[in-house]
Scaffold this motif. Structure first.
Motif, short mmCIF file in Angstrom:
data_model
loop_
_atom_site.label_atom_id
_atom_site.label_comp_id
_atom_site.label_asym_id
_atom_site.label_seq_id
_atom_site.Cartn_x
_atom_site.Cartn_y
_atom_site.Cartn_z
N HIS A 37 0.88 -1.17 0.00
CA HIS A 37 0.00 0.00 0.00
C HIS A 37 0.91 1.22 0.00
CE1 HIS A 37 -3.26 -2.73 1.18
NE2 HIS A 37 -2.34 -3.28 1.96
N VAL A 38 0.61 2.21 -0.83
CA VAL A 38 1.49 3.36 -0.97
C VAL A 38 0.75 4.64 -0.66
CG1 VAL A 38 3.00 4.63 -2.56
CG2 VAL A 38 2.77 2.14 -2.79
N VAL A 39 1.36 5.47 0.19
CA VAL A 39 0.89 6.83 0.42
C VAL A 39 2.10 7.75 0.21
CG1 VAL A 39 -0.99 6.19 1.99
CG2 VAL A 39 1.27 6.71 2.92
N SER A 40 1.81 9.02 -0.13
CA SER A 40 2.91 9.88 -0.55
C SER A 40 3.27 11.00 0.41
CB SER A 40 2.61 10.47 -1.93
OG SER A 40 1.42 11.21 -1.88
N ASP A 41 2.60 11.07 1.56
CA ASP A 41 3.03 12.07 2.54
C ASP A 41 2.71 11.60 3.96
OD1 ASP A 41 0.38 13.05 3.45
OD2 ASP A 41 0.24 14.06 1.51
N GLY A 42 3.25 12.34 4.92
CA GLY A 42 3.13 11.93 6.31
C GLY A 42 1.71 11.96 6.85
N SER A 43 0.92 12.95 6.47
CA SER A 43 -0.46 13.02 6.94
C SER A 43 -1.27 11.85 6.42
CB SER A 43 -1.10 14.35 6.50
OG SER A 43 -0.44 15.42 7.12
N GLU A 44 -1.06 11.50 5.14
CA GLU A 44 -1.74 10.33 4.56
C GLU A 44 -1.35 9.06 5.31
OE1 GLU A 44 -2.59 9.36 0.11
OE2 GLU A 44 -0.88 10.73 0.20
N ALA A 45 -0.06 8.95 5.65
CA ALA A 45 0.43 7.77 6.36
C ALA A 45 -0.29 7.61 7.69
CB ALA A 45 1.93 7.86 6.58
N LEU A 46 -0.42 8.69 8.44
CA LEU A 46 -1.08 8.62 9.74
C LEU A 46 -2.57 8.32 9.59
CD1 LEU A 46 0.87 11.45 11.54
CD2 LEU A 46 1.01 8.99 12.01
N SER A 47 -3.19 8.86 8.53
CA SER A 47 -4.60 8.54 8.27
C SER A 47 -4.76 7.06 7.94
CB SER A 47 -5.14 9.38 7.11
OG SER A 47 -5.23 10.73 7.49
N PHE A 48 -3.84 6.53 7.13
CA PHE A 48 -3.88 5.11 6.78
C PHE A 48 -3.73 4.26 8.04
CE2 PHE A 48 -2.42 1.00 5.48
CZ PHE A 48 -2.89 0.79 4.19
N LEU A 49 -2.74 4.57 8.85
CA LEU A 49 -2.46 3.79 10.05
C LEU A 49 -3.61 3.87 11.06
CD1 LEU A 49 1.27 4.76 10.30
CD2 LEU A 49 0.41 2.42 10.06
N SER A 50 -4.27 5.02 11.14
CA SER A 50 -5.39 5.21 12.07
C SER A 50 -6.71 4.79 11.45
CB SER A 50 -5.47 6.67 12.49
OG SER A 50 -4.28 7.07 13.11
N ARG A 51 -6.67 4.42 10.17
CA ARG A 51 -7.87 4.04 9.41
C ARG A 51 -8.92 5.13 9.45
NH1 ARG A 51 -8.01 -2.03 11.83
NH2 ARG A 51 -6.24 -2.85 10.69
N ASP B 286 6.90 15.43 7.90
CA ASP B 286 8.01 14.59 7.46
C ASP B 286 8.04 13.24 8.18
OD1 ASP B 286 9.20 14.95 9.96
OD2 ASP B 286 10.72 16.34 9.25
N GLY B 287 8.94 12.38 7.72
CA GLY B 287 9.03 11.02 8.24
C GLY B 287 9.35 10.96 9.72
N GLU B 288 10.17 11.88 10.21
CA GLU B 288 10.49 11.88 11.64
C GLU B 288 9.24 12.12 12.48
OE1 GLU B 288 13.66 14.49 12.76
OE2 GLU B 288 15.13 13.41 11.54
N ASN B 289 8.40 13.06 12.03
CA ASN B 289 7.15 13.33 12.76
C ASN B 289 6.21 12.14 12.71
OD1 ASN B 289 8.37 15.86 12.69
ND2 ASN B 289 6.46 16.93 12.53
N VAL B 290 6.13 11.49 11.54
CA VAL B 290 5.28 10.30 11.41
C VAL B 290 5.77 9.21 12.37
CG1 VAL B 290 4.60 8.41 9.87
CG2 VAL B 290 4.63 10.77 9.03
N LEU B 291 7.08 8.98 12.38
CA LEU B 291 7.66 7.96 13.25
C LEU B 291 7.36 8.27 14.72
CD1 LEU B 291 9.46 5.46 13.58
CD2 LEU B 291 11.45 6.98 13.46
N GLU B 292 7.54 9.52 15.10
CA GLU B 292 7.29 9.92 16.49
C GLU B 292 5.82 9.71 16.87
OE1 GLU B 292 9.17 13.24 19.34
OE2 GLU B 292 8.60 13.92 17.34
N GLU B 293 4.89 10.15 16.01
CA GLU B 293 3.46 10.00 16.31
C GLU B 293 3.04 8.53 16.34
OE1 GLU B 293 0.52 12.56 14.51
OE2 GLU B 293 2.06 14.09 14.13
#
Length: 154
Positions: free
Chosen positions: A41-55, A78-85
């Motif tokens: 599954h591919v997302v292209s930014d950090g906000s999308e990643a967190l939305s995907f992970l939180s469904r 950015d990726g650091e913020n995604v990782l931290e959250e």
């Protein structure tokens, strides 16, 4: 290694967080050539990643990833913020996160591990080396490592 040694009954669910279309294509091709069945599954930014992970939102029906491949250099969050959250969220922190980025800077590596990345890989520039790196990663994480069991959500 023969199929009988694979303990995986269903495809591995991988979330790739990457904004570079060339790297997405290389990663997709490497997984397609690999030995392990995966759903990428591919997302292209950090906000999308967190939305995907939180469904959240458009991602309500997506599977929980078995593993996240995270680029550090993303537009917006950015990726650091995604990782931290992600690692601060008790419902998500058990998902392994592999930083896959072009940076080989010591400070980026140190910050990623401080934020509890499970591994840090520097993307090779050469497409063949990139593909070999992804296949080696795939073999290790899905044939050797025992991943945490999927958590059921109520």
């Amino acid at each position: 290694m023969s199929e009988s040694h694979t303990f995986q009954a269903e495809p591995a669910q991988i979330l790739l967080v990457e904004d570079n279309p060339g790297d997405v294509r290389l990663t997709t091709e490497a997984f397609e050539q690999g030995q392990i069945e995966t759903d990428l599954h591919v997302v292209s930014d950090g906000s999308e990643a967190l939305s995907f992970l939180s469904r959240d939102g458009e991602y309500t029906d997506v599977p929980r990833p078995d593993l996240v491949l995270l680029d550090l250099n993303l537009p917006g969050k950015d990726g650091e913020n995604v990782l931290e959250e992600l690692k601060d969220d008790p419902t998500l922190r058990s998902i392994p996160v592999i930083v896959l980025t072009s940076s080989s800077a010591d400070e980026d590596i140190a910050r990623s591990y401080e934020r509890h990345a499970n591994a840090y890989l520097t993307k090779p520039v050469d497409p063949d080396e990139f593909s070999q790196t992804v296949r080696a990663f795939e073999q290790f994480w899905f044939s050797v490592v025992r991943l945490p069991p999927a958590e059921e959500t109520s």
